[in-house]
Design a protein around this motif. Structure first.
Motif, PDB file in Angstrom:
ATOM      1  N   CYS A  42       0.822  -1.226   0.000  1.00 53.69           N
ATOM      2  CA  CYS A  42       0.000   0.000   0.000  1.00 53.69           C
ATOM      3  C   CYS A  42       0.853   1.272   0.000  1.00 53.69           C
ATOM      4  CB  CYS A  42      -0.980   0.005   1.179  1.00 53.69           C
ATOM      5  SG  CYS A  42      -0.176   0.240   2.772  1.00 53.69           S
ATOM      6  N   GLU A 211      -4.104   2.901   3.169  1.00 50.67           N
ATOM      7  CA  GLU A 211      -4.651   2.031   2.137  1.00 50.67           C
ATOM      8  C   GLU A 211      -4.477   2.737   0.800  1.00 50.67           C
ATOM      9  OE1 GLU A 211      -8.740   0.897   2.548  1.00 50.67           O
ATOM     10  OE2 GLU A 211      -8.496  -0.803   1.208  1.00 50.67           O
ATOM     11  N   ASP A 212      -3.880   2.026  -0.135  1.00 49.21           N
ATOM     12  CA  ASP A 212      -3.728   2.542  -1.486  1.00 49.21           C
ATOM     13  C   ASP A 212      -3.147   3.973  -1.504  1.00 49.21           C
ATOM     14  OD1 ASP A 212      -3.847   2.416  -4.189  1.00 49.21           O
ATOM     15  OD2 ASP A 212      -5.957   2.974  -4.340  1.00 49.21           O
TER      16      ASP A 212
END
Ligand SMILES: Nc1ncnc2c1ncn2[C@@H]1O[C@H](COP(=O)(O)OP(=O)(O)OP(=O)(O)O)[C@@H](O)[C@H]1O
Length: 240
Positions: A42, A211-212
């Motif tokens: 991530c 996240e991401d």
């Protein structure tokens, strides 16, 4: 204090652009023990290496107090990295033909004749003073990681960066290392650490979930470690 403003990092692989960090803005204050978690890939390690000036950034800025870390005109950057930042990684990269004490003191010897004295006192504070004259191959993984903390602390850094510092250790050694981190933070040491473990993250004072390429959760942690573990597990339950 370290301030991140609209940080973007994109890797270029051939003619393909891979955006990894996306417009991150945040501040880490001097007394924090901030922990970054998130699923594999991530962008956690990329974040750590950008914020510590090890990697180039694509856009945005990172300010250590009022100093821009990625200012190419700033010739003092190497010096800043050496003296204001300490680094601890999963693999501790000790130099095999130097003693533990020499490894710890290496980056200070060039400007401080009393470096060995400080090195010995750091080893003592990690309870491994008896290992000062041994070589890395003669000490255990946990002991080596303690020596790596002493080495990271030798220039009395403003911030300690740790990327999965306990990942290759057994449970007992990992807890010992975290007790050292906790103690350092209680004495005022700012720490930014990446980990995959809720148990390890629970030693921090702040948990940031990535996240991401963005932090979508960012919360303070309390002193009750069991409660912290529960809280962190709940925060990451959908991604880890
Ligand atoms: N030098 C590089 N060139 C191209 N892509 C890279 C490079 N370094 C990392 N990446 C990619 O960037 C993304 C983020 O990598 P990063 O190592 O920061 O993730 P991570 O969250 O630390 O992962 P892990 O938990 O597995 O260590 C991944 O998709 C990775 O493949």
């Amino acid at each position: 204090m370290i301030k991140v403003e609209k940080l973007n990092k994109t890797y270029q692989v051939g003619d393909k652009k891979i955006p990894v960090l996306k417009d991150i803005s945040l501040t880490i204050t001097d007394n924090e023990f901030a922990v970054v978690m998130g699923e594999s890939g991530c962008g956690k390690s990329t974040f750590l290496s950008c914020i510590s000036g090890l990697s180039e950034i694509t856009s945005g800025q990172i300010l250590l107090d009022d100093l821009s870390l990625h200012d190419k005109k700033n010739k003092a950057m190497e010096e800043i990295r050496l003296k204001k930042f300490g680094f601890i990684f999963q693999d501790n990269y000790m130099i095999d033909n130097l003693t533990v004490l020499e490894n710890v003191c290496m980056s200070r010897l060039q400007y401080d004749p009393n470096a060995y004295e400080l090195g010995r006192s750091l080893l003592a504070s990690m309870h491994i003073e008896q290992l000062a004259d041994k070589y890395p191959s003669q000490v255990s993984g946990g002991e080596k990681q303690r020596a790596a903390i002493a080495r990271a602390m030798i220039n009395q850094p403003d911030i300690l960066f740790a990327d999965e510092p306990t990942a290759s250790l057994d449970h007992r050694s990992a807890s010992d290392i975290m007790e050292i981190f906790k103690h350092l933070n209680e004495q005022g040491q700012c720490i930014l650490m990446v980990t995959h473990s809720a148990q390890i993250a629970a030693y921090g004072t702040r948990i940031m979930i990535m996240e991401d390429g963005v932090f979508y959760q960012d919360e303070p942690l309390g002193k009750d470690r069991k409660a912290n573990v529960e809280k962190i597990r709940d925060m990451v339950k959908d991604i880890l």
